[in-house]
Design an enzyme around this catalytic site. Structure first.
Site, PDB file in Angstrom:
ATOM      1  CD  GLN A 237      -1.816  -4.062  -0.936  1.00 17.02           C
ATOM      2  OE1 GLN A 237      -1.422  -3.200  -1.721  1.00 17.02           O
ATOM      3  NE2 GLN A 237      -2.732  -4.951  -1.283  1.00 17.02           N
ATOM      4  CD  GLU A 256       1.135  -8.399  -7.227  1.00 18.42           C
ATOM      5  OE1 GLU A 256       1.075  -7.737  -6.170  1.00 18.42           O
ATOM      6  OE2 GLU A 256       0.151  -8.774  -7.844  1.00 18.42           O
ATOM      7  NE  ARG A 311       0.273  -5.969  -4.501  1.00 18.52           N
ATOM      8  CZ  ARG A 311       0.344  -4.769  -5.040  1.00 18.52           C
ATOM      9  NH1 ARG A 311      -0.097  -3.718  -4.373  1.00 18.52           N
ATOM     10  NH2 ARG A 311       0.863  -4.612  -6.245  1.00 18.52           N
ATOM     11  CG  HIS A 377       2.547  -1.046  -1.134  1.00 21.46           C
ATOM     12  ND1 HIS A 377       3.565  -0.304  -1.689  1.00 21.46           N
ATOM     13  CD2 HIS A 377       1.739  -1.401  -2.161  1.00 21.46           C
ATOM     14  CE1 HIS A 377       3.370  -0.211  -2.984  1.00 21.46           C
ATOM     15  NE2 HIS A 377       2.267  -0.849  -3.297  1.00 21.46           N
ATOM     16  NE  ARG A 412      -3.348  -0.632  -4.002  1.00 16.50           N
ATOM     17  CZ  ARG A 412      -2.299  -0.754  -4.832  1.00 16.50           C
ATOM     18  NH1 ARG A 412      -2.479  -0.946  -6.120  1.00 16.50           N
ATOM     19  NH2 ARG A 412      -1.073  -0.682  -4.360  1.00 16.50           N
TER      20      ARG A 412
HETATM   21  C1  LIG Z   1       6.817   1.987  -4.914  1.00  9.61           C
HETATM   22  C2  LIG Z   1       5.374   1.915  -5.263  1.00  9.61           C
HETATM   23  C3  LIG Z   1       4.954   1.201  -6.386  1.00  9.61           C
HETATM   24  C4  LIG Z   1       3.609   1.126  -6.720  1.00  9.61           C
HETATM   25  N1  LIG Z   1       3.240   0.438  -7.853  1.00  9.61           N
HETATM   26  C5  LIG Z   1       1.941   0.433  -8.232  1.00  9.61           C
HETATM   27  C6  LIG Z   1       1.537  -0.212  -9.441  1.00  9.61           C
HETATM   28  O1  LIG Z   1       2.342  -0.761 -10.185  1.00  9.61           O
HETATM   29  N2  LIG Z   1       0.226  -0.182  -9.771  1.00  9.61           N
HETATM   30  C7  LIG Z   1      -0.696   0.445  -9.008  1.00  9.61           C
HETATM   31  O2  LIG Z   1      -1.857   0.446  -9.390  1.00  9.61           O
HETATM   32  N3  LIG Z   1      -0.342   1.059  -7.859  1.00  9.61           N
HETATM   33  C8  LIG Z   1       0.956   1.073  -7.446  1.00  9.61           C
HETATM   34  N4  LIG Z   1       1.313   1.704  -6.278  1.00  9.61           N
HETATM   35  C9  LIG Z   1       0.302   2.438  -5.530  1.00  9.61           C
HETATM   36  C10 LIG Z   1       0.041   3.767  -6.198  1.00  9.61           C
HETATM   37  O3  LIG Z   1       1.212   4.258  -6.782  1.00  9.61           O
HETATM   38  C11 LIG Z   1      -0.460   4.807  -5.214  1.00  9.61           C
HETATM   39  O4  LIG Z   1      -1.466   4.289  -4.440  1.00  9.61           O
HETATM   40  C12 LIG Z   1      -1.011   5.985  -5.984  1.00  9.61           C
HETATM   41  O5  LIG Z   1      -0.021   6.508  -6.830  1.00  9.61           O
HETATM   42  C13 LIG Z   1      -1.550   7.076  -5.108  1.00  9.61           C
HETATM   43  O6  LIG Z   1      -1.936   8.138  -5.931  1.00  9.61           O
HETATM   44  P1  LIG Z   1      -2.707   9.393  -5.386  1.00  9.61           P
HETATM   45  O7  LIG Z   1      -2.983  10.257  -6.554  1.00  9.61           O
HETATM   46  O8  LIG Z   1      -3.828   8.949  -4.545  1.00  9.61           O
HETATM   47  O9  LIG Z   1      -1.653  10.050  -4.421  1.00  9.61           O
HETATM   48  P2  LIG Z   1      -0.107  10.445  -4.632  1.00  9.61           P
HETATM   49  O10 LIG Z   1       0.399  10.142  -5.979  1.00  9.61           O
HETATM   50  O11 LIG Z   1       0.623   9.918  -3.488  1.00  9.61           O
HETATM   51  O12 LIG Z   1      -0.156  11.975  -4.485  1.00  9.61           O
HETATM   52  C14 LIG Z   1      -0.466  12.587  -3.267  1.00  9.61           C
HETATM   53  C15 LIG Z   1      -0.368  14.061  -3.484  1.00  9.61           C
HETATM   54  O13 LIG Z   1      -0.905  14.737  -2.369  1.00  9.61           O
HETATM   55  C16 LIG Z   1      -0.027  15.753  -1.989  1.00  9.61           C
HETATM   56  N5  LIG Z   1      -0.256  16.039  -0.584  1.00  9.61           N
HETATM   57  C17 LIG Z   1      -0.308  15.162   0.451  1.00  9.61           C
HETATM   58  N6  LIG Z   1      -0.525  15.815   1.596  1.00  9.61           N
HETATM   59  C18 LIG Z   1      -0.633  17.128   1.285  1.00  9.61           C
HETATM   60  C19 LIG Z   1      -0.853  18.311   2.036  1.00  9.61           C
HETATM   61  N7  LIG Z   1      -1.001  18.276   3.346  1.00  9.61           N
HETATM   62  N8  LIG Z   1      -0.884  19.492   1.387  1.00  9.61           N
HETATM   63  C20 LIG Z   1      -0.709  19.549   0.040  1.00  9.61           C
HETATM   64  N9  LIG Z   1      -0.504  18.470  -0.713  1.00  9.61           N
HETATM   65  C21 LIG Z   1      -0.463  17.273  -0.093  1.00  9.61           C
HETATM   66  C22 LIG Z   1       1.329  15.234  -2.320  1.00  9.61           C
HETATM   67  O14 LIG Z   1       2.260  16.278  -2.436  1.00  9.61           O
HETATM   68  C23 LIG Z   1       1.055  14.559  -3.637  1.00  9.61           C
HETATM   69  O15 LIG Z   1       1.089  15.498  -4.677  1.00  9.61           O
HETATM   70  C24 LIG Z   1       2.670   1.781  -5.926  1.00  9.61           C
HETATM   71  C25 LIG Z   1       3.077   2.497  -4.800  1.00  9.61           C
HETATM   72  C26 LIG Z   1       4.406   2.563  -4.460  1.00  9.61           C
HETATM   73  C27 LIG Z   1       4.818   3.317  -3.230  1.00  9.61           C
END
Ligand SMILES: Cc1cc2nc3c(=O)[nH]c(=O)nc-3n(C[C@H](O)[C@H](O)[C@H](O)COP(=O)(O)OP(=O)(O)OC[C@H]3O[C@@H](n4cnc5c(N)ncnc54)[C@H](O)[C@@H]3O)c2cc1C
Ligand code: SF4
Ligand code: SF4
Ligand code: FES
Lengths: 600, 249
Positions: A237, A256, A311, A377, A412
């Site tokens: 995306q 957004e 998007r 993103h 998404r």
């Molecule tokens: C600026 C921004 C704004 C956004 N706004 C929205 C929104 O308003 N609404 C919405 O629904 N989504 C939004 N998104 C998308 C959403 O935030 C993310 O997709 C989501 O937070 C991902 O969550 P997660 O738990 O999958 O991973 P993350 O929160 O990215 O966590 C990944 C974790 O894995 C760990 N990790 C990675 N690789 C390793 C490794 N090799 N060894 C150990 N640990 C590792 C990292 O340290 C981290 O703790 C946004 C994204 C961004 C970048």
């Protein structure tokens, strides 16, 4: 030589890798199920991507529009995903999201309120009703802090700044994970029955990106290496609105929510150009005139503004406007909320956007338009999982959050990620714990394999080739940005594959200076391994899908192709090579198909 | 501001010791200090240790002392400084050094564990949770905290007094305690702890913490002073305490 006590070793039932929303929720659940649980993350606790999420979390609570319910949310999600979604995941997600949001409130989260004191919901692209529970424009912060505090009080063991590099198997089954402490550079070995991957995506392989250094696709890579299937990885995306100026902030996200709260996109001629880009698929539900679009903000009986099309549509439209010479001085388009909403409203609804533009770009968004353009993103694709249990194709390995695939299909909707994290994070924790409890056999870690991995990981210190990891990364980002970007062609994708092969070659020649203590150059050299593997998977899948759909746009195949509507592109690694195939999507039950096909 | 060369003094070293090293790198329009640190990594010192994540002031990872002032590196623009000025970047002083700009902030994570959890009261008869926006505004201010620990870094109670860390939670956790105490749904009582273990009494309201908070949380006025008042009511003024209990929080 392979003495077991050579490495710091810990034993758990379930190890959760990743401490964003998905990982935290999974760890909370696993630990609540009474199994011994560890949470591992490569940054400090509370700094994962989830903290950056701005606009909100989607859930059909019906607080603002009582007409809203899971069926409408399900339909919006499927349509936004161009029907490539795993229908069962979309159904579970829409049904369970409200309970998960209310649960956050039980754990202390404070969402913005309606006049009646309930959770307020805001408009976002592709959602028929105002559906996103939010806290101004810092929803992710509220969510991660709430989960983090809850997890800490449950007494879960947390391993921070600990980077997992490989998954370990005994035969077909998961038996552990191996990685290093960033602080000391020392290795650490986890022995466990089950692993939940919650590592997020891989957008750091692109140059213009909203993603942090963490998004190097580690989870996708370790899963591939362990034999798991990936699906939909061609679906990347590009968020339509990232900052474009000054250069150093290019790519930083503009939520957004700006458009949800009344902002509109304009080209250099001052025209609201989105009216020229309404696709057939969404025509029936999209406003055709400015009056109709503006009326929608007040009353949802009107059709929605095309500024809030999904998007992929908006990103392509912006791309086309800029190409046609109607862009802003810095190659974006204008996003104007200043002329449409009062200053105090903007500051209250979008405090961090106000702050971000003021501090980083000298732009006052209450008086001037912003300049915005697409930014890499989110990964819709990733590890293939079972819809109900989040189990991957490798026994003992589960995946949830951005690293997993299926829910979002080809595109998404905003707000559907945060809800994904808590819905499937909980399920991952639950089913991983169940798997661990039911597993009675014994598991043995192959220490020779561990030893060999350890050798590989320190190899960059002995490298004599003189390649600089930062230089390889910059070249990779250029390549993915220009050749595997928003608009793709077979020719360029193949060129990208050739380049990726040379980057791999260069990586074998990498040398890093200094010692193993907190050494970012070394860390990057290791991250490049996964960035390259993920980039290759994305590129191969993008070549395979000879059509345009959602996040995947092919200039040489500009139409959607009904043949491709029925298949996922699957990537797996066999004998050290990535293999591509097409496999049928799960068939949607008739009553759900009807829901999806309803026009408006 | 076109691309021009900037002079940086960056602290390099580890727990055993270290020194400032000078680097000259080109800086383009709009660059922030963190961009320059990254440029140094890419061209001069690939092993220069620094923490960062969001590069947009949202995660609180990149705290440092820039020309002696505690700041987020990603939100400090280079054009804040006079052209030609040498810019000094040092790690936060209050926490033990790991390497270069990275410090050991585990003190804060240990402290967090000791704060009694949120404990909500019963739901409304209709099964909902109702709160008016005005009642949560003040708590939402505290929830803006990004855990950059700059306030912890600057507070004199622990900055030059390692020994006080045992008794003093620090401004970040006063913010956290205030957020819990003023949460309309919470029923847990933390005042004893606030007084005894968190060491609220050590704070003599210098407001240094408020000055450095990148989220502009009025730590002293809105969190610390009201907490102090509550502690006084609780332990020294039974009548005020009774009134507060009757009137809700
Ligand atoms: C600026 C921004 C704004 C956004 N706004 C929205 C929104 O308003 N609404 C919405 O629904 N989504 C939004 N998104 C998308 C959403 O935030 C993310 O997709 C989501 O937070 C991902 O969550 P997660 O738990 O999958 O991973 P993350 O929160 O990215 O966590 C990944 C974790 O894995 C760990 N990790 C990675 N690789 C390793 C490794 N090799 N060894 C150990 N640990 C590792 C990292 O340290 C981290 O703790 C946004 C994204 C961004 C970048
Ligand atoms: S006001 Fe109190 S907590 Fe804040 S810096 Fe001063 S002494 Fe420390
Ligand atoms: S209160 Fe402010 S200065 Fe202190 S940790 Fe939180 S955001 Fe940082
Ligand atoms: S990098 Fe996140 S606050 Fe600076």
């Amino acid at each position: 030589m392979a003495a077991e006590n050579q490495y710091e070793t810990h034993e758990y039932d379930v190890v959760v890798i990743g401490a964003g929303g998905a990982g935290l929720r999974a760890a909370i659940e696993a630990s609540a199920q009474g199994v011994k649980t560890a949470l591992v993350c490569k940054s400090l606790l509370g700094k994962a991507h989830t903290v950056m999420a701005e606009g909100g979390i989607a859930a059909a609570l019906g607080n603002v529009y009582p007409e809203d319910n899971w069926k409408v949310h399900f339909r919006d999600t499927m349509r936004g995903g161009k029907l490539l979604n795993n229908w069962r995941m979309a159904q579970i997600h829409a049904q369970e999201a409200p309970a998960r949001v209310l649960e956050l409130e039980e754990w202390g989260a404070l969402f913005d309120r309606t006049k009646n004191g309930l959770i307020l919901q805001r408009d976002f692209g592709g959602h028929r009703y105002a559906r996103l529970a939010h806290v101004g424009d810092r929803t992710g912060l509220e969510m991660i802090r709430t989960l983090q505090n809850h997890a800490v009080h449950q007494g879960i063991d947390v391993y921070m700044e600990c980077n997992v590099q490989r998954l370990l198997k005994d035969g077909e089954r998961i038996c552990g994970a191996f990685g290093y402490w960033r602080e000391s550079g020392k290795f650490i070995l986890f022995k466990c029955k089950a692993i939940v991957l919650a590592t997020g995506g891989g957008g750091k392989a692109w140059k213009i990106t909203s993603n942090s250094w963490e998004y190097t696709g580690d989870g996708i890579t370790v899963a591939l290496d362990a034999g798991a299937d990936l699906i939909d990885v061609e679906m990347v995306q590009f968020h339509p609105t990232g900052m474009v100026w000054p250069p150093s902030v290019r790519g930083i996200l503009v939520t957004e929510g700006v458009r949800g709260d009344g902002g509109t996109l304009k080209n250099s001629e001052g025209k609201r150009f989105m009216f020229n880009y309404i696709p057939e698929f969404f025509r029936a539900e999209t406003a055709e005139t400015e009056q109709e679009a503006d009326a929608w903000y007040e009353d949802k009986k009107n059709r929605r503004t095309p500024d809030l099309l999904p998007r992929d549509e908006v990103a392509r439209a912006i791309n086309a406007e800029v190409k046609a010479g109607r862009g802003t001085p810095h190659g974006g388009v204008f996003l104007d909320i200043a002329s449409r909403r009062p200053a105090d409203y903007i500051k209250r609804r979008l405090p961090s956007m106000y702050h971000q533009f003021k501090e980083l770009a000298n732009v006052d968004i209450t008086t001037e338009p912003m300049e915005v353009g697409p930014t890499c993103h989110y990964f819709m694709g990733g590890v293939r999982v079972d819809a109900d249990t989040t189990a991957t194709t490798v026994p003992g390995l589960f995946a949830a959050g951005e690293v997993a695939a299926g829910l979002h299909g080809a595109n998404r909707l905003g707000g559907n990620s945060l809800s994904d994290l808590v819905v499937f994070g909980r399920r991952a924790g639950l089913y991983a714990a169940e798997y661990a409890k039911n597993f009675t056999g014994s598991l043995t870690v192959n220490m020779d394999e561990v030893e060999a991995t350890a050798q590989q990981l320190v190899a960059p210190f002995d490298g004599k080739g003189g390649e600089n990891p930062y230089a390889i990364h910059a070249d990779l980002q250029d390549c993915m940005q220009t050749q595997v970007g928003i608009i793709r062609t077979e020719k360029e994708l193949k060129q990208a594959l050739d380049k990726l092969a040379t980057f791999k070659q260069r990586l074998t020649q990498v040398s890093v200076e200094g010692n193993r203590q907190y050494n970012p150059g070394w860390h990057l050299a290791l991250d490049l391994y996964s960035m390259l593997e993920v980039s290759e998977a994305v590129t191969l899948a993008a070549i395979e899908r000879k059509e345009s759909r959602g996040g995947h746009t092919r200039d040489d195949y500009p139409q959607t192709d009904p043949k491709f509507a029925k298949v996922n592109v699957v990537v797996r690694k066999r004998q050290g090579e990535l293999r591509i195939s097409q496999e049928p999507l799960p068939e949607m039950p008739e009553e759900l198909r009807k829901l999806v096909e309803e026009q408006k | 501001m076109a691309t021009q060369e900037v002079k940086m003094r960056v602290w390099r070293g580890d727990a055993k010791g270290g020194a400032f090293r000078e680097y000259r790198v080109p800086a383009g329009e709009g660059m922030v200090v963190l961009d320059v640190i990254h440029a140094i990594q890419a061209t001069h010192a690939s092993d220069l240790a620094v923490r960062w994540n969001c590069k947009a002031g949202k995660c609180g990872s990149c705290s440092a002392e820039i020309n002696g002032k505690p700041r987020l590196m990603c939100m400090t623009r280079m054009d804040l400084f006079r052209p030609g000025e040498t810019i000094t970047v040092a790690p936060m002083k209050t926490f033990p050094i790991i390497r270069d700009l990275v410090t050991d902030v585990s003190f804060n994570f240990e402290r967090a564990k000791r704060i009694p959890a949120f404990k909500p009261k019963a739901k409304e008869p209709d099964g909902t949770r109702r709160m008016v926006q005005e009642d949560i505004d003040r708590v939402q201010e505290f929830h803006k905290c990004i855990e950059c620990f700059l306030c912890q870094n600057v507070c004199h109670v622990i900055r030059d007094h390692e020994e006080n860390k045992k008794y003093f939670a620090g401004p970040r956790f006063f913010v956290r305690l205030a957020a819990l105490e003023m949460h309309p749904l919470d029923t847990n009582d933390r005042l004893e702890l606030t007084k005894e273990m968190a060491g609220l009494g050590f704070c003599n309201i210098t407001k240094c913490c408020t000055e450095v908070c990148p989220e502009h949380i009025k730590i002293t006025d809105n969190a610390i002073i009201p907490l102090k008042e509550r502690v006084v009511d609780e332990f020294y003024d039974p009548l005020a305490r009774l009134l507060r209990k009757i009137g809700g929080k």
